[in-house]
Design an enzyme around this catalytic site. Structure first.
Site, PDB file in Angstrom:
ATOM      1  N   ILE A 251       0.898  -1.156   0.000  1.00  0.00           N
ATOM      2  CA  ILE A 251       0.000   0.000   0.000  1.00  0.00           C
ATOM      3  C   ILE A 251       0.935   1.204   0.000  1.00  0.00           C
ATOM      4  O   ILE A 251       1.524   1.544   1.022  1.00  0.00           O
ATOM      5  CB  ILE A 251      -0.932   0.027   1.219  1.00  0.00           C
ATOM      6  N   PRO A 252       1.133   1.839  -1.155  1.00  0.00           N
ATOM      7  CA  PRO A 252       2.301   2.721  -1.356  1.00  0.00           C
ATOM      8  C   PRO A 252       2.176   4.129  -0.756  1.00  0.00           C
ATOM      9  O   PRO A 252       2.128   5.120  -1.470  1.00  0.00           O
ATOM     10  CB  PRO A 252       2.414   2.767  -2.881  1.00  0.00           C
ATOM     11  N   CYS A 253       2.165   4.188   0.575  1.00  0.00           N
ATOM     12  CA  CYS A 253       2.119   5.501   1.233  1.00  0.00           C
ATOM     13  C   CYS A 253       3.390   6.309   0.951  1.00  0.00           C
ATOM     14  O   CYS A 253       3.392   7.535   1.086  1.00  0.00           O
ATOM     15  CB  CYS A 253       1.899   5.343   2.734  1.00  0.00           C
ATOM     16  N   HIS A 254       4.462   5.633   0.506  1.00  0.00           N
ATOM     17  CA  HIS A 254       5.699   6.340   0.178  1.00  0.00           C
ATOM     18  C   HIS A 254       5.538   7.235  -1.049  1.00  0.00           C
ATOM     19  O   HIS A 254       6.348   8.132  -1.277  1.00  0.00           O
ATOM     20  CB  HIS A 254       6.843   5.345  -0.059  1.00  0.00           C
ATOM     21  N   ARG A 255       4.482   7.013  -1.838  1.00  0.00           N
ATOM     22  CA  ARG A 255       4.274   7.812  -3.056  1.00  0.00           C
ATOM     23  C   ARG A 255       3.531   9.119  -2.793  1.00  0.00           C
ATOM     24  O   ARG A 255       3.199   9.833  -3.737  1.00  0.00           O
ATOM     25  CB  ARG A 255       3.529   6.975  -4.106  1.00  0.00           C
TER      26      ARG A 255
END
Length: 287
Positions: A251-255
């Site tokens: 779940i790409p919260c880094h994006r």
């Protein structure tokens, strides 16, 4: 079996050190020899491990993390997401390269704090250091990164606290198959979708679903996420939901970055966030 002195883990630590050094000295553009010396490697060895990791040179990699580049990328990403949404839901997986589906616990399961759920977990090497992955019959329920020299028990206890009435078993063989698929997009695309099983409020689930729609190699702002869930004034709540994501990378919260092009904080260390974003952009740029 996880080895504390695994070469891949040591290499990632050196890559992190190199990225930090390049950023601090970006204005004077340090040469390869200087960067290699900083991370205690020969220039040849450093260039080799960095290129094997990212697919590009250290200097080119750093260009992906500049404020000007990220501001431009924000506009491109916003247009890409809007175009994909206009094309309709049926085509989203192809446009986004999206291979992850999300399921939340039921209200009753939420109240029971994981009672009746069996979690199998393992510790594994990834391109970004050691991770802890937990999975259930209904999907991956936990993924976190360990800090340098962190005792794995710290992350294991955090996972158990989140799913604290569940039953836990270590199963390195099972979780290894998931780690390979998560960090190898080609493998994932060839073996069907990955499923994530999350525990959160309805608002958090909306935010996490919006994160899944950000294409690999792209970034959006917190404002952009708020608009996607049709709650444009909920910036603080969106930021909180992004920060409470308990399934790193997948779940790409880094994006999600700030509107001024600054990458900002990350639950599993801001330097790791830079590493992941640059690595993904490099992979997308490769032919």
């Amino acid at each position: 079996m996880l080895l504390t002195e695994n070469e891949n883990h040591i290499n990632y630590q050196r890559i992190e050190e190199a990225i930090q050094y390049l950023e601090k000295n970006f204005q004077r553009q340090p040469e390869l020899d200087e960067i290699a010396e900083k991370v205690h490697l020969s220039p040849f060895h450093f260039q080799r491990i960095f290129t094997e990791w990212a697919g590009i040179s250290p200097k080119r990699f750093l260009q992906f993390l500049t404020v000007d580049f990220l501001k431009t990328k924000l506009e491109q990403s916003r247009n890409l997401v809007e175009a994909a949404e206009a094309a309709g839901l049926s085509s989203q997986s192809r446009v986004y390269d999206l291979f992850t589906t999300l399921e939340g616990v039921t209200p009753q399961e939420y109240k029971l704090h994981g009672t009746g759920i069996h979690v199998r977990y393992g510790l594994h090497e990834t391109p970004f250091g050691i991770c802890l992955l937990g999975t259930t019959e209904r999907g991956i329920c936990w993924l976190s990164f360990l800090a340098t020299d962190e005792d794995p028990k710290t992350q294991i206890e955090a996972m158990k606290e989140h799913w604290h009435n569940s039953v836990f078993h270590q199963d390195q063989t099972l979780t290894a198959t998931f780690v390979e698929r998560i960090f190898n997009p080609v493998a994932s695309s060839q073996t069907g979708r990955l499923h994530v099983f999350v525990k959160g409020t309805n608002f958090q689930l909306k935010v996490w679903e919006a994160l899944l729609k950000i294409p690999m190699g792209n970034v959006l702002t917190y404002q952009g996420i708020a608009e996607k869930i049709q709650n444009p004034n909920a910036l603080q709540a969106v930021g909180s939901a992004v920060g409470s994501n308990h399934i790193a990378y997948l779940i790409p919260c880094h994006r999600v970055i700030r509107k001024d092009g600054i990458l900002g904080e990350y639950r599993w260390d801001p330097v790791r966030k830079k590493s992941i974003i640059g690595w993904e952009m490099a992979k997308v740029k490769q032919p």
